[in-house]
Design a protein around this motif. Structure first.
Motif, PDB file in Angstrom:
ATOM      1  N   LEU A   1       5.251   3.601   3.891  1.00  0.00           N
ATOM      2  CA  LEU A   1       4.790   2.444   3.117  1.00  0.00           C
ATOM      3  C   LEU A   1       4.167   1.426   4.062  1.00  0.00           C
ATOM      4  O   LEU A   1       4.660   1.195   5.166  1.00  0.00           O
ATOM      5  CB  LEU A   1       5.976   1.818   2.370  1.00  0.00           C
ATOM      6  N   GLU A   2       3.087   0.800   3.624  1.00  0.00           N
ATOM      7  CA  GLU A   2       2.401  -0.181   4.460  1.00  0.00           C
ATOM      8  C   GLU A   2       2.391  -1.542   3.758  1.00  0.00           C
ATOM      9  O   GLU A   2       2.014  -1.651   2.595  1.00  0.00           O
ATOM     10  CB  GLU A   2       0.975   0.288   4.734  1.00  0.00           C
ATOM     11  N   HIS A   3       2.839  -2.566   4.473  1.00  0.00           N
ATOM     12  CA  HIS A   3       2.770  -3.944   3.982  1.00  0.00           C
ATOM     13  C   HIS A   3       1.559  -4.638   4.600  1.00  0.00           C
ATOM     14  O   HIS A   3       1.398  -4.616   5.823  1.00  0.00           O
ATOM     15  CB  HIS A   3       4.019  -4.738   4.365  1.00  0.00           C
TER      16      HIS A   3
ATOM     17  N   ALA B   1      -1.805   3.902  -3.888  1.00  0.00           N
ATOM     18  CA  ALA B   1      -1.829   2.783  -4.853  1.00  0.00           C
ATOM     19  C   ALA B   1      -1.618   1.480  -4.093  1.00  0.00           C
ATOM     20  O   ALA B   1      -0.773   1.393  -3.192  1.00  0.00           O
ATOM     21  CB  ALA B   1      -0.763   2.951  -5.920  1.00  0.00           C
ATOM     22  N   LEU B   2      -2.407   0.481  -4.437  1.00  0.00           N
ATOM     23  CA  LEU B   2      -2.269  -0.855  -3.859  1.00  0.00           C
ATOM     24  C   LEU B   2      -1.714  -1.777  -4.949  1.00  0.00           C
ATOM     25  O   LEU B   2      -2.312  -1.927  -6.013  1.00  0.00           O
ATOM     26  CB  LEU B   2      -3.627  -1.379  -3.378  1.00  0.00           C
ATOM     27  N   VAL B   3      -0.543  -2.345  -4.670  1.00  0.00           N
ATOM     28  CA  VAL B   3       0.113  -3.233  -5.633  1.00  0.00           C
ATOM     29  C   VAL B   3       0.095  -4.652  -5.050  1.00  0.00           C
ATOM     30  O   VAL B   3       0.725  -4.919  -4.022  1.00  0.00           O
ATOM     31  CB  VAL B   3       1.560  -2.791  -5.925  1.00  0.00           C
ATOM     32  N   ILE B   4      -0.622  -5.553  -5.731  1.00  0.00           N
ATOM     33  CA  ILE B   4      -0.721  -6.950  -5.306  1.00  0.00           C
ATOM     34  C   ILE B   4      -0.035  -7.798  -6.378  1.00  0.00           C
ATOM     35  O   ILE B   4      -0.288  -7.616  -7.572  1.00  0.00           O
ATOM     36  CB  ILE B   4      -2.185  -7.381  -5.147  1.00  0.00           C
TER      37      ILE B   4
ATOM     38  N   LEU C   1       0.881  -1.164   0.000  1.00  0.00           N
ATOM     39  CA  LEU C   1       0.000   0.000   0.000  1.00  0.00           C
ATOM     40  C   LEU C   1       0.921   1.216   0.000  1.00  0.00           C
ATOM     41  O   LEU C   1       1.512   1.577   1.025  1.00  0.00           O
ATOM     42  CB  LEU C   1      -0.920  -0.008   1.219  1.00  0.00           C
ATOM     43  N   VAL C   2       1.088   1.804  -1.193  1.00  0.00           N
ATOM     44  CA  VAL C   2       2.047   2.898  -1.369  1.00  0.00           C
ATOM     45  C   VAL C   2       1.276   4.216  -1.264  1.00  0.00           C
ATOM     46  O   VAL C   2       0.409   4.508  -2.105  1.00  0.00           O
ATOM     47  CB  VAL C   2       2.756   2.801  -2.725  1.00  0.00           C
TER      48      VAL C   2
ATOM     49  N   VAL D   1       8.260  -0.610  -5.234  1.00  0.00           N
ATOM     50  CA  VAL D   1       7.938   0.562  -4.412  1.00  0.00           C
ATOM     51  C   VAL D   1       8.500   1.830  -5.050  1.00  0.00           C
ATOM     52  O   VAL D   1       7.816   2.859  -5.169  1.00  0.00           O
ATOM     53  CB  VAL D   1       8.492   0.385  -2.981  1.00  0.00           C
ATOM     54  N   ALA D   2       9.756   1.747  -5.497  1.00  0.00           N
ATOM     55  CA  ALA D   2      10.396   2.922  -6.093  1.00  0.00           C
ATOM     56  C   ALA D   2       9.658   3.369  -7.343  1.00  0.00           C
ATOM     57  O   ALA D   2       9.483   4.579  -7.582  1.00  0.00           O
ATOM     58  CB  ALA D   2      11.853   2.606  -6.414  1.00  0.00           C
ATOM     59  N   THR D   3       9.191   2.409  -8.155  1.00  0.00           N
ATOM     60  CA  THR D   3       8.483   2.757  -9.390  1.00  0.00           C
ATOM     61  C   THR D   3       7.193   3.498  -9.076  1.00  0.00           C
ATOM     62  O   THR D   3       6.839   4.488  -9.745  1.00  0.00           O
ATOM     63  CB  THR D   3       8.186   1.489 -10.205  1.00  0.00           C
ATOM     64  N   VAL D   4       6.444   3.071  -8.033  1.00  0.00           N
ATOM     65  CA  VAL D   4       5.196   3.745  -7.664  1.00  0.00           C
ATOM     66  C   VAL D   4       5.485   5.150  -7.135  1.00  0.00           C
ATOM     67  O   VAL D   4       4.819   6.134  -7.520  1.00  0.00           O
ATOM     68  CB  VAL D   4       4.422   2.920  -6.626  1.00  0.00           C
TER      69      VAL D   4
END
Length: 526
Positions: free
Chosen positions: A428-430, A458-461, A420-421, A483-486
């Motif tokens: 940052l949240e995992h 943004a949520l990346v799954i 969760l970025v 993470v860096a890309t987001v």
């Protein structure tokens, strides 16, 4: 042909010799020799005739013909030194041109002129006889080669028409028996199974090592040749000697050639069967691919103020990854975005079949409002334990998102923690696991987790096919590049962010390939 008054020519010649002065009668043995020569069918018979005639001309009881290594004709006691026999003996060379046939050795004090004449006449006759014999041998060899070429042609043509391994071996056995007049033949497969037998009586279906040795010894199966191509052994062919004679070197070479052709055809037949099986498997895989395509959502739901992007890249023809997004109603009838992403252990068709079951269970259990995602995971775990294949299990992230508030309720069953970025600089949240894998431990406990997505978040799954993508040096990519890309693209849409994440992953691969199924879901709150 006859001379004057119907007299045969050699009789006329003898009559003339008796009328002329004394001494010419020495020609009579030469005339007898010339008359008798055509009846000598073999070289040995011709040599014998020369020897007998020579002794008659020399009026000697001892003598012979020495070929340099042995006596090829001998009467009486042999001289111990054929080329230099000593006093009382005569040794005359027997040659034609540069061809040396040996020495005529005769016990006589004088050498009659007719003796030298006999040798000069008989030497070219011997050369001619050898030439004829050689030509006859060549003709027989040529006829045999032509016959065997026809056999090869017929065998190759007929082998191409048979459909089964048994028919092919029987055709080979019949060809061997007909070509070499072999009455006893045994062909066993690599597993000891009796594929073909001839002239051996009843045999068991399978022969163990000792049984084969016993039959080979009892039946006189003197020849053993392996049926083998470059890669595989298809068994052995055991054959007795021909009904008459034995196999010579040329016969054994042709025998091996017939076996080799059969072995090659066996390999081709096996390859054809493999190709047919592969075609059937490809049809099954295509059916599985179509089913899998229908399971994955064709269009992603996007509530107002939200964007979604997702894709699945199977490592093989079909994969074991699953993602699904669908709209459902909560208690107050407000819309909820349901999210699911799973990774079945293993790859290929077995994982795909389990993925199909998991997808069906998810839709059946979570098609409407879910009060507690932890309780639903408990039910899902029990169901998957009932149907799972051996030790196969699934990591799973599933939950529901309130589009109006950004509240997220979820269960992480042993899956990679989604990222969760934040879009406003928050940490940052995992979304850490809240229970074990699904289908692994009967009676496992799952709890529901909670999070909130704010505007710009943004949520990346993703599955481990993304985070564990290896470069050429064998290094995993990990989650930091994701993470860096987001963070580097705060204003990007979900589609753009999804594309940049995949691009970053391919850059890490550096020309390599994925080692697992790859699934990526991006959810962006505007």
């Amino acid at each position: 042909m006859t001379g004057p008054a119907g007299m045969p020519p050699f009789e006329r010649l003898r009559e003339l010799c008796t009328r002329i002065p004394e001494g010419t009668q020495e020609l009579l043995p030469i005339i007898d020799f010339l008359e008798t020569f055509p009846a000598q069918a073999t070289e040995e018979a011709l040599i014998h005739l020369v020897g007998v005639t020579a002794l008659g001309i020399a009026k000697a009881s001892q003598g012979g013909i020495w070929n340099g290594t042995r006596w090829i004709f001998l009467r009486g006691n042999a001289s111990p030194f054929p080329s230099h026999p000593g006093p009382g003996w005569t040794s005359l060379p027997w040659a034609y041109g540069e061809e040396q046939y040996g020495h005529l050795v005769v016990r006589t004090p004088e050498v009659p002129a007719a003796l030298t004449l006999l040798l000069s006449i008989s030497a070219p006759l011997l050369a001619w006889r050898r030439l004829e014999a050689n030509r006859s041998d060549q003709n027989r060899a040529l006829a045999l080669q032509l016959s065997r070429l026809n056999t090869l042609f017929d065998l190759t043509r007929n082998l191409g028409e048979v459909e089964t391994r048994g028919e092919l071996i029987r055709l080979m056995g019949n060809t061997l028996a007909g070509e070499f007049h072999i009455q006893r033949l045994l062909v066993v497969g690599a597993d000891g199974s009796v594929v073909h037998s001839r002239g051996l009586g009843p045999l068991p279906a399978v022969l163990e090592g000792e049984s084969i040795h016993r039959i080979v010894a009892e039946k006189g199966l003197a020849h053993a040749v392996e049926l083998r191509d470059q890669d595989h052994s298809y068994g052995f062919a055991y054959a007795a000697e021909p009904a008459q004679g034995r196999l010579n070197d040329d016969d054994e070479l042709f025998f091996q050639t017939l076996i080799n052709i059969t072995s090659t055809q066996l390999g081709g037949l096996e390859l054809r069967e493999t190709r047919i099986q592969a075609m059937k498997l490809e049809k099954d895989l295509e059916l599985a691919r179509n089913i899998q395509r229908r399971i994955l959502p064709k269009r992603l739901p996007e509530p107002e103020g939200w964007q979604c992007a997702a894709a699945n890249l199977p490592y093989q023809a079909v994969g074991g990854d699953l993602y699904d997004l669908w709209m459902a109603s909560d208690v107050d009838r407000s819309p909820r975005l349901h999210i699911a992403l799973a990774d079945i252990s293993g790859k290929g068709l077995p994982a795909s079949l389990m993925m199909t079951q998991l997808s069906a269970f998810l839709r059946a259990m979570a098609d409407r409002r879910v009060v507690d995602w932890g309780a639903l995971a408990l039910r899902l775990n029990a169901r998957m334990n009932e149907v799972r294949d051996q030790n196969r299990f699934a990591t799973l992230f599933m939950g529901s998102l309130n589009p109006a508030t950004g509240d997220l309720r979820y269960v992480n069953a042993g899956h990679n923690p989604p990222l969760l970025v934040p879009g406003d600089g928050r940490p940052l949240e995992h979304l850490q696991p809240t229970g074990p894998m699904v289908g692994l431990l009967p009676g496992a406990v799952f709890r529901e987790g909670r999070a909130t997505m704010h505007p710009g978040d943004a949520l990346v799954i993703f599955t481990d096919g993304v985070s564990e993508a290896e470069n050429l040096a064998g290094e995993d990519m990990g989650e930091d590049p994701l993470v860096a890309t987001v963070l580097e693209n705060p204003g990007a849409s979900a589609d753009d962010l999804f594309e940049k994440l995949l691009t970053r992953t391919f850059q890490h691969l550096d020309g390599g390939g994925f080692k697992d199924d790859v699934t990526l879901v991006v959810i962006k709150r505007l």
